[in-house]
Design a protein around this motif. Sequence first.
Motif, short mmCIF file in Angstrom:
data_model
loop_
_atom_site.label_atom_id
_atom_site.label_comp_id
_atom_site.label_asym_id
_atom_site.label_seq_id
_atom_site.Cartn_x
_atom_site.Cartn_y
_atom_site.Cartn_z
N GLY A 151 48.47 39.63 63.52
CA GLY A 151 47.20 39.39 62.96
C GLY A 151 47.66 38.97 61.56
N ILE A 152 47.46 37.70 61.14
CA ILE A 152 47.35 37.61 59.57
C ILE A 152 46.15 37.19 59.25
CG2 ILE A 152 48.69 36.27 58.00
CD1 ILE A 152 51.23 36.33 59.40
N ILE A 153 45.53 37.66 58.03
CA ILE A 153 44.33 37.21 57.72
C ILE A 153 44.38 36.46 56.44
CG2 ILE A 153 42.12 37.80 56.90
CD1 ILE A 153 42.29 40.30 58.54
N LEU A 154 44.00 35.18 56.35
CA LEU A 154 44.26 34.34 54.86
C LEU A 154 42.83 34.38 54.00
CD1 LEU A 154 46.19 32.81 53.31
CD2 LEU A 154 45.40 30.72 54.52
N LEU A 155 42.71 34.71 52.93
CA LEU A 155 41.61 34.71 52.26
C LEU A 155 41.82 34.11 50.89
CD1 LEU A 155 41.30 38.79 52.38
CD2 LEU A 155 40.03 37.07 53.70
N LEU A 156 40.89 33.07 50.80
CA LEU A 156 40.69 32.16 49.69
C LEU A 156 39.55 32.65 48.88
CD1 LEU A 156 41.48 28.47 51.05
CD2 LEU A 156 42.98 30.04 49.41
N ALA A 157 39.84 33.29 47.46
CA ALA A 157 38.82 33.79 46.96
C ALA A 157 38.05 32.95 46.25
CB ALA A 157 39.34 34.75 45.74
N PRO A 200 38.35 31.58 34.96
CA PRO A 200 38.48 30.87 36.09
C PRO A 200 39.71 31.04 36.73
CG PRO A 200 38.26 29.22 34.36
CD PRO A 200 38.28 30.42 33.85
N ALA A 201 39.96 31.37 37.98
CA ALA A 201 41.38 31.70 38.69
C ALA A 201 41.03 31.50 39.96
CB ALA A 201 42.05 32.89 38.28
N LEU A 202 42.35 30.81 40.65
CA LEU A 202 42.49 30.83 42.07
C LEU A 202 43.11 32.08 42.63
CD1 LEU A 202 42.05 29.19 44.66
CD2 LEU A 202 44.41 28.08 44.31
N CYS A 203 42.70 32.76 43.55
CA CYS A 203 43.26 34.02 44.11
C CYS A 203 43.59 33.77 45.59
CB CYS A 203 42.09 35.00 43.98
SG CYS A 203 41.80 35.58 42.29
N LEU A 204 44.91 34.07 46.00
CA LEU A 204 45.14 34.04 47.35
C LEU A 204 45.81 35.26 47.71
CD1 LEU A 204 45.74 32.13 49.79
CD2 LEU A 204 48.08 31.56 48.75
N GLY A 205 45.65 35.68 48.98
CA GLY A 205 46.18 36.89 49.58
C GLY A 205 46.31 36.74 51.08
N ILE A 206 47.28 37.59 51.60
CA ILE A 206 47.73 37.71 52.67
C ILE A 206 47.58 39.29 53.17
CG2 ILE A 206 49.57 37.23 54.53
CD1 ILE A 206 50.23 34.92 52.79
N ALA A 262 49.76 41.19 50.01
CA ALA A 262 50.31 40.33 48.96
C ALA A 262 49.15 39.67 48.22
CB ALA A 262 51.50 39.65 49.36
N MET A 263 49.13 39.54 47.02
CA MET A 263 48.16 38.72 46.13
C MET A 263 48.96 38.01 45.15
SD MET A 263 46.67 38.75 42.91
CE MET A 263 47.32 40.49 42.38
N VAL A 264 48.20 36.62 44.83
CA VAL A 264 48.58 36.08 43.84
C VAL A 264 47.49 35.28 43.20
CG1 VAL A 264 49.62 33.60 43.10
CG2 VAL A 264 50.82 34.81 45.06
N GLU A 265 47.42 35.60 41.77
CA GLU A 265 46.18 35.16 41.07
C GLU A 265 46.78 34.01 40.03
OE1 GLU A 265 42.95 37.72 38.81
OE2 GLU A 265 44.62 37.33 37.58
N LYS A 266 46.27 32.81 40.28
CA LYS A 266 46.82 31.72 39.42
C LYS A 266 45.53 31.12 38.51
CE LYS A 266 49.25 27.25 39.73
NZ LYS A 266 50.35 27.78 39.01
N PRO A 267 45.61 31.41 37.48
CA PRO A 267 44.62 30.91 36.35
C PRO A 267 44.54 29.52 36.25
CG PRO A 267 45.92 32.48 35.48
CD PRO A 267 46.66 32.12 36.82
#
Length: 388
Positions: free
Chosen positions: A10-16, A334-340, A360-365
């Motif tokens: 199970g991998i959950i992909l979340l687009l904030a 404003p930022a794009l946040c991506l987490g797995i 894991a998380m990436v926050e891209k302004p």
Amino acid sequence: MSTSTYFLGGIILLLAPLASARSQRSVGLIQDVDAMSRAEAMTMSARGGSALFYNPACLIYNRFHFRLLGVEAIADKRLLRSEEKSEIGQTNPQSTGDADLKRAYDLLLSDQPLSAVVNARLIDFVIPYVGVQSFASTEVTAGPVPDAEQPTFQADITLRTGTIGGLAMRIGPLAIGYSKYFLIESNLEERLTTEQIEAYKTTIENDPSAAESIPYRDFTKASFGNADGHNIGLLYQPYTDNPSGFGIAVLNAGGSSFKRQLPKRYGQLKSSQQDLERKAAEYGLELELPEKIPEQINVGMLMGRGGGRNDILTANLALDYADAKGHSRRKAQPALCLGITVLGHAGTKYLSFLKFTLQAMVEKPLEPAQAERNGLQMNMGLTFIYAK
């Protein structure tokens, strides 16, 4: 030992949401990789121990869980790149020290802010409607001071440790929750102009022993104190087959002011406080109280599908309007946040008792002046989930 079918692969992909309010301090007391991957839209989506920080009413969703180990780190991407470069071609100890000092000044004098956070969850125990957690956090930030009369740079080191506990109750589709925390915070803040930085840099390079004679009190502020705070939450979930609903949370209700009078149950920390006061006096610093933690009122909604025991994939859309009254004076960026999130249970066919979580998380302004940030969280704990 076998892997539970609930999260097999199970991998959950979340687009904030794009509107992520980021600043030196997060919505919660400490920055959280899972929350940041959702742009901290947690008023209706907080689960487990995170509910204590974002909306204690969400404690109604808890299952039995006792986290044995929880660590996480968040850092700017350029800081990670700097660390990689520092390991290349450094063989002479003296040259290594000089290079480290140069990198430190280069990072401090950059036009982009710099930050790094390390958290540890020491105790994390939750059952339905109840949760308790202790935590420790170290946060380092540095960068230019906006709107200063002359080029000025600021560096902060903040250490926070504390405990938080709460409970919730449910009446039909409504739930209300309450959590209380005790927090100890120490902070060291330095603010220097470019001229001061270059002058002290030259002085130390010419004579390392001269560092002891630098007048730190002219540009350094130290603070230490403890505070009690309260969080109150309310949620409305009209459906029983999915997590959709509305919520409101009042965090740090009434604001949380610091003091320097430890409760009797924390008397063993008195000697540490006295040692810190003596150390500050050695550098000519007056130990102040940290700034008051302002009240925040957050409103959120969650629209989702899945989330049942046999659902491998859950799809949620969470929207939050954080700090509705603007008490915290946090600047939205404003930022794009991506987490797995990868989860796994180990146990028997009918009983799962060991839970692993890797996030894991990436926050891209979206603004070039801000730095990209990366985060990683690892957890291992005990849980009991009975298969149907």
